[in-house]
Design an enzyme around this catalytic site. Structure first.
Site, PDB file in Angstrom:
ATOM      1  N   TYR A  70      33.042  21.771  29.112  1.00  0.00           N
ATOM      2  CA  TYR A  70      32.092  20.708  29.467  1.00  0.00           C
ATOM      3  C   TYR A  70      31.689  20.870  30.933  1.00  0.00           C
ATOM      4  O   TYR A  70      32.383  20.450  31.845  1.00  0.00           O
ATOM      5  CB  TYR A  70      32.681  19.318  29.211  1.00  0.00           C
ATOM      6  CG  TYR A  70      33.042  19.042  27.767  1.00  0.00           C
ATOM      7  CD1 TYR A  70      32.529  19.813  26.720  1.00  0.00           C
ATOM      8  CD2 TYR A  70      33.899  18.003  27.423  1.00  0.00           C
ATOM      9  CE1 TYR A  70      32.862  19.559  25.399  1.00  0.00           C
ATOM     10  CE2 TYR A  70      34.231  17.742  26.090  1.00  0.00           C
ATOM     11  CZ  TYR A  70      33.710  18.531  25.094  1.00  0.00           C
ATOM     12  OH  TYR A  70      34.041  18.282  23.784  1.00  0.00           O
ATOM     13  N   LEU A 217      29.184   7.819  17.343  1.00  0.00           N
ATOM     14  CA  LEU A 217      28.055   6.876  17.373  1.00  0.00           C
ATOM     15  C   LEU A 217      26.776   7.503  16.874  1.00  0.00           C
ATOM     16  O   LEU A 217      25.916   6.826  16.322  1.00  0.00           O
ATOM     17  CB  LEU A 217      27.775   6.428  18.823  1.00  0.00           C
ATOM     18  CG  LEU A 217      28.915   5.796  19.585  1.00  0.00           C
ATOM     19  CD1 LEU A 217      28.505   5.616  21.045  1.00  0.00           C
ATOM     20  CD2 LEU A 217      29.254   4.449  18.977  1.00  0.00           C
ATOM     21  N   GLY A 218      26.646   8.789  17.089  1.00  0.00           N
ATOM     22  CA  GLY A 218      25.378   9.481  16.863  1.00  0.00           C
ATOM     23  C   GLY A 218      24.789   9.224  15.500  1.00  0.00           C
ATOM     24  O   GLY A 218      23.608   8.901  15.362  1.00  0.00           O
TER      25      GLY A 218
HETATM   26  N1  LIG Z   1      35.376  18.945  19.433  1.00  0.00           N
HETATM   27  C1  LIG Z   1      34.090  19.157  19.513  1.00  0.00           C
HETATM   28  O1  LIG Z   1      33.564  20.199  19.083  1.00  0.00           O
HETATM   29  C2  LIG Z   1      33.227  18.121  20.160  1.00  0.00           C
HETATM   30  C3  LIG Z   1      31.832  18.189  20.070  1.00  0.00           C
HETATM   31  C4  LIG Z   1      31.071  17.164  20.671  1.00  0.00           C
HETATM   32  C5  LIG Z   1      31.719  16.137  21.349  1.00  0.00           C
HETATM   33  N2  LIG Z   1      33.073  16.113  21.446  1.00  0.00           N
HETATM   34  C6  LIG Z   1      33.792  15.020  22.142  1.00  0.00           C
HETATM   35  O2  LIG Z   1      33.438  13.806  21.505  1.00  0.00           O
HETATM   36  C7  LIG Z   1      32.952  12.876  22.473  1.00  0.00           C
HETATM   37  C8  LIG Z   1      31.915  12.007  21.795  1.00  0.00           C
HETATM   38  O3  LIG Z   1      30.912  12.802  21.192  1.00  0.00           O
HETATM   39  P1  LIG Z   1      29.370  12.708  21.554  1.00  0.00           P
HETATM   40  O4  LIG Z   1      29.214  12.414  22.993  1.00  0.00           O
HETATM   41  O5  LIG Z   1      28.723  13.913  21.009  1.00  0.00           O
HETATM   42  O6  LIG Z   1      28.902  11.508  20.647  1.00  0.00           O
HETATM   43  P2  LIG Z   1      28.840   9.914  20.790  1.00  0.00           P
HETATM   44  O7  LIG Z   1      29.940   9.423  21.651  1.00  0.00           O
HETATM   45  O8  LIG Z   1      28.738   9.412  19.391  1.00  0.00           O
HETATM   46  O9  LIG Z   1      27.432   9.664  21.453  1.00  0.00           O
HETATM   47  C9  LIG Z   1      27.184   9.834  22.801  1.00  0.00           C
HETATM   48  C10 LIG Z   1      25.733   9.476  23.040  1.00  0.00           C
HETATM   49  O10 LIG Z   1      25.525   8.106  22.747  1.00  0.00           O
HETATM   50  C11 LIG Z   1      25.078   7.404  23.914  1.00  0.00           C
HETATM   51  N3  LIG Z   1      25.831   6.146  23.944  1.00  0.00           N
HETATM   52  C12 LIG Z   1      27.149   5.954  24.213  1.00  0.00           C
HETATM   53  N4  LIG Z   1      27.458   4.645  24.132  1.00  0.00           N
HETATM   54  C13 LIG Z   1      26.326   4.002  23.790  1.00  0.00           C
HETATM   55  C14 LIG Z   1      26.003   2.637  23.552  1.00  0.00           C
HETATM   56  N5  LIG Z   1      26.921   1.679  23.632  1.00  0.00           N
HETATM   57  N6  LIG Z   1      24.723   2.330  23.236  1.00  0.00           N
HETATM   58  C15 LIG Z   1      23.781   3.287  23.132  1.00  0.00           C
HETATM   59  N7  LIG Z   1      24.018   4.595  23.349  1.00  0.00           N
HETATM   60  C16 LIG Z   1      25.283   4.953  23.675  1.00  0.00           C
HETATM   61  C17 LIG Z   1      25.356   8.300  25.076  1.00  0.00           C
HETATM   62  O11 LIG Z   1      24.336   8.196  26.051  1.00  0.00           O
HETATM   63  P3  LIG Z   1      24.550   7.417  27.451  1.00  0.00           P
HETATM   64  O12 LIG Z   1      25.243   8.369  28.363  1.00  0.00           O
HETATM   65  O13 LIG Z   1      23.175   7.082  27.849  1.00  0.00           O
HETATM   66  O14 LIG Z   1      25.372   6.190  27.146  1.00  0.00           O
HETATM   67  C18 LIG Z   1      25.312   9.693  24.444  1.00  0.00           C
HETATM   68  O15 LIG Z   1      23.989  10.196  24.437  1.00  0.00           O
HETATM   69  C19 LIG Z   1      32.424  13.764  23.598  1.00  0.00           C
HETATM   70  O16 LIG Z   1      32.386  13.062  24.836  1.00  0.00           O
HETATM   71  C20 LIG Z   1      33.440  14.870  23.613  1.00  0.00           C
HETATM   72  O17 LIG Z   1      34.595  14.465  24.339  1.00  0.00           O
HETATM   73  C21 LIG Z   1      33.833  17.079  20.844  1.00  0.00           C
END
Ligand SMILES: NC(=O)c1ccc[n+]([C@@H]2O[C@H](COP(=O)([O-])OP(=O)(O)OC[C@H]3O[C@@H](n4cnc5c(N)ncnc54)[C@H](OP(=O)(O)O)[C@@H]3O)[C@@H](O)[C@H]2O)c1
Length: 292
Positions: A70, A217-218
């Site tokens: 990251y 969340l996505g």
């Molecule tokens: N193991 C793997 O291969 C892998 C892959 C991807 C991710 N990950 C891990 O999983 C974690 C979460 O995954 P992710 O970041 O892809 O997905 P996520 O947490 O479902 O979504 C993050 C996105 O949602 C937005 N967001 C967060 N809280 C929000 C809210 N309350 N209201 C509206 N939008 C919101 C964020 O933007 P803002 O910054 O604008 O809030 C960001 O664009 C990552 O941080 C990472 O540690 C692991």
């Protein structure tokens, strides 16, 4: 029924044991989004990223997920800058096994030589003597799976790693890995509308392995009307309903929503107090089953 939060704390999510050795609150934080565009380079607002990390701890979050890839390196460096010396109960779970040739580009490297270098690099950036949870980011098709795991097992014997987790794996990977060493967590993409890994969640529940859903969340944004209807009736955000569904799905669920915004972080932590009714839960569960 209207829902009012009684307090804003990740403690409300309940807790989970990692390998019987460490206990953390079930609502964690994903530190991928505190880097630059394309998960590349420093964030636009480094002071803001540090403030988000510190606020997460204030709100009772004591599980932070990160990875050497990251930034690369940036997320781990920011975590150390914001939080070291670390609170006693904080568990940082990092990962290795990916390379980053450029923005939005990810390539496998889970070779023994790379993993060894990666663990040493994470220890240095995180300013730790031992990493609490080290996750293999993904199996590398060009490297025997056993060879990647044996390297991590050796580093565990050397006391550089405390506990070991997997990411982006099938049940067959988990079972194979468990013949070599204990596995405390599995991190796959999962949410109420993204249920490919349902059977892995069930397997983890049966075997007391934490399941860490990434992109929690996505999929909620795609899921649409039902999520919005429930959120509206409860006077909360659809993202909070998506998190509450995950927390109700299984006691081994450990969501790690990621954000670069304190407002979003607080919203996400507030979801720890949101209890869905069985009816709401089943409606959300059922709609995906019908669609799949
Ligand atoms: N193991 C793997 O291969 C892998 C892959 C991807 C991710 N990950 C891990 O999983 C974690 C979460 O995954 P992710 O970041 O892809 O997905 P996520 O947490 O479902 O979504 C993050 C996105 O949602 C937005 N967001 C967060 N809280 C929000 C809210 N309350 N209201 C509206 N939008 C919101 C964020 O933007 P803002 O910054 O604008 O809030 C960001 O664009 C990552 O941080 C990472 O540690 C692991």
């Amino acid at each position: 029924m209207n829902w009012k939060p009684t307090s804003l704390s990740a403690v409300k999510s309940g807790n989970i044991s990692l390998g019987g050795e460490l206990t953390v609150n079930r609502l964690g934080f994903g530190a991928m989004r505190i880097t630059g565009e394309g998960i590349w380079g420093p964030p636009k607002d480094p002071a803001g990223a540090i403030a988000v990390l510190r606020r997460a701890i204030e709100l009772g979050v004591n599980f932070i997920d990160t990875a050497d890839s990251y930034g690369p390196n940036i997320s781990e460096e920011l975590i150390a800058k914001a939080l070291a010396p670390y609170p006693k109960d904080l568990v940082i779970a990092t990962k290795g096994g990916w390379n980053r040739p450029g923005p939005n580009q990810w390539t496998h490297d889970a070779s023994p030589a790379h993993l060894r270098k990666a663990v040493e690099g994470s220890l240095k950036r995180l300013r730790l003597d031992r990493i609490d949870v080290y996750q293999l980011h993904a199996p590398d098709p060009a490297v025997p799976f056993d060879a990647s795991l044996e390297t991590l097992a050796n580093m565990q014997s050397e006391k550089k790693i405390r506990l070991i987790g997997l990411s982006n794996v099938t049940m067959e990977h988990i079972e194979r890995a468990r013949k070599i060493l204990p596995i405390v967590s599995v991190q796959n993409r999962y949410s109420f509308a993204d249920r490919e890994w349902d059977y892995v969640v069930d397997y983890c529940e049966r075997n007391r392995i934490a399941f860490i859903p990434w992109f929690p969340l996505g999929a909620g944004t795609v899921a649409g009307r039902l999520l919005e209807t429930i959120a509206k009736a409860r006077q909360v955000k659809p993202t909070q309903v998506a998190l509450a569904w995950l927390l109700k799905r299984s006691p081994i669920m450990l969501p790690i929503p990621g954000t670069s915004s304190i407002e979003h972080l607080e919203e996400n932590v507030r979801a720890a107090s949101l209890q869905l009714t069985d009816e709401e839960y089943l409606k959300l569960t059922g709609i995906t089953e019908l669609a799949s």
